[in-house]
Design an enzyme around this catalytic site. Sequence first.
Site, PDB file in Angstrom:
ATOM      1  CD  GLU A 177      -3.105  -1.083   2.128  1.00 30.72           C
ATOM      2  OE1 GLU A 177      -2.909  -0.457   3.180  1.00 30.72           O
ATOM      3  OE2 GLU A 177      -4.174  -1.662   1.880  1.00 30.72           O
ATOM      4  CD  GLU A 377      -3.880  -6.155   2.310  1.00 29.51           C
ATOM      5  OE1 GLU A 377      -4.752  -5.488   2.915  1.00 29.51           O
ATOM      6  OE2 GLU A 377      -2.670  -5.977   2.443  1.00 29.51           O
TER       7      GLU A 377
HETATM    8  C1  BG6 Z   1      -4.566  -2.976   4.702  1.00 31.64           C
HETATM    9  C2  BG6 Z   1      -3.227  -3.445   5.207  1.00 31.64           C
HETATM   10  O1  BG6 Z   1      -4.603  -1.597   4.787  1.00 31.64           O
HETATM   11  O2  BG6 Z   1      -5.719  -3.325   5.388  1.00 31.64           O
HETATM   12  C3  BG6 Z   1      -3.289  -4.558   6.224  1.00 31.64           C
HETATM   13  O3  BG6 Z   1      -2.381  -3.794   4.153  1.00 31.64           O
HETATM   14  C4  BG6 Z   1      -4.450  -4.345   7.145  1.00 31.64           C
HETATM   15  O4  BG6 Z   1      -2.057  -4.631   6.886  1.00 31.64           O
HETATM   16  C5  BG6 Z   1      -5.729  -4.382   6.315  1.00 31.64           C
HETATM   17  O5  BG6 Z   1      -4.522  -5.236   8.203  1.00 31.64           O
HETATM   18  C6  BG6 Z   1      -6.993  -4.247   7.126  1.00 31.64           C
HETATM   19  O6  BG6 Z   1      -6.915  -3.122   7.942  1.00 31.64           O
HETATM   20  P1  BG6 Z   1      -7.168  -3.215   9.505  1.00 31.64           P
HETATM   21  O7  BG6 Z   1      -6.876  -1.860  10.025  1.00 31.64           O
HETATM   22  O8  BG6 Z   1      -8.581  -3.609   9.652  1.00 31.64           O
HETATM   23  O9  BG6 Z   1      -6.231  -4.246  10.017  1.00 31.64           O
END
Ligand code: BG6
Length: 482
Positions: A177, A377
């Site tokens: 990211e 993701e």
């Molecule tokens: C992304 C990141 O922004 O979202 C992850 O790459 C992160 O590391 C994921 O865990 C979900 O966000 P959060 O804050 O719910 O863990």
Amino acid sequence: MAVTFPKGFYWGGATAANQIEGAWDQDGRGPSVDDHFLGGSITTPRMITRDIDPARFYPNHDGIDFYHRYKEDIALFAEMGFNMFRLSISWSRIFPNGDDEKPNEAGLAFYDNVFDELAKYGIEPLVTLSHYEMPYHLVEKYNGWESRELIGLFERYCKTVFERYQHKVRYWLTFNEINCGTMDMGNLFETSMIQGFEGPASASHTTMQQRYQALHHQFVASARVVRYAHEHYPQFKMGNMDCFILSYPGTCDPADQMACLSEMRRVNWYCSDVQVRGAYPSYAKRFWRENGIELKIEDGDLDDLAAGTIDFYTFSYYMSGLVSTHEMQQVEGNMSEAGRNPYLKSTDWGWQIDPEGLRIALNQIYDRYQIPMMVVENGMGALDEVVVENGEERIHDQYRIDYLRSHVRAIGEAVDDGVDLMGYTWWGPIDLVSAGTGEMRKRYGFIYVDKHDDGTGTYERRRKDSFFAYQKIIKSNGAEGL
Ligand code: BG6
């Protein structure tokens, strides 16, 4: 019409070292920036402490203990049918301080074992070189990526792991990211410019000048590493990784169309334009000028950017938001806020659920770059309830199954639209420590981990209902289970 996915499509899950491994100070590992973050919640920001206070609880220190349980976890991933697993290497496990003369052999050996275990099941690793962390020593010494010194240190770390794992890993991503470096909150994780800082993670730490300069250093570092990989390891495929936050104009006012275009450039396109095309985009000059940004670009930097373009584009996708020049209600989001869309529902943490937006994002990105892509993701943080039925603990997470199915259907549509999509890795196939809040109760997994926000729990793993739903999708390569 049934969705069809290409043969050999990658199905799997994605994680990050600091959120799963634990063992933060074992076998020679040095403290990473995340080891200085306390736990928070949706209402209370994570606090950062300069010194690690043994009397306080730091959720990343133990993660979910993947360091000791990786065999069990990988066996569960294999049972679901994964043929890809995204993980990151913890830089401070390899170079405990970031600027050490020699790498830490025990750290290198750990990832050898993990890759060997994945190979046993035919699971292809997808490795992020830097996922929201760096050795804390580099924060205190250099203020993270604000310093150009980081470029050389990062190159050394990457060359070390490339050489070591050249026969075990083919797919690499440079920075997780990277575009979160443009945002005040995101940049805390992404560029780690918190030298000497103590306080809430939500507090403003940096100027735009600092953020865009730090990003310039990351672009150069990424490009040099990509070029090196191409020259020395032709079997490698090198990718970027963006946090794609789709924006819609809040109204049909042309001013909102322009605001949306600018937001899309600022948040989603600025970084990938550099990493895919090898040059700063045409709109950058005006953006820099209007925001008082004067980049220090050294001789050779622009040549480096041109020579180190990536092979495939990857991104995270969780939500969309509205952008408007008119007053608009805001909702929580991934590293930033967004305008509320009345047509969408939100997760327990307020992130707007928009599967159609994923199809739109895939089409927009592919129209722009025309290179292979991966969704690395996508997932839903939710409160799970464990119920006991016939003496067995069960987690009936229908909401997660619905989220999964609707998003997989959307990527299937995008494939049918002509997008060259290589794979899909769900964020958090196993519950892990949330990056944003440090919570465990914000669960993403198909596999439940018995760990709670105060660190209590057995760390035992349980299959949720979604485990079997994803298994069915994977087994039929997306032909069933949607
Ligand atoms: C992304 C990141 O922004 O979202 C992850 O790459 C992160 O590391 C994921 O865990 C979900 O966000 P959060 O804050 O719910 O863990």
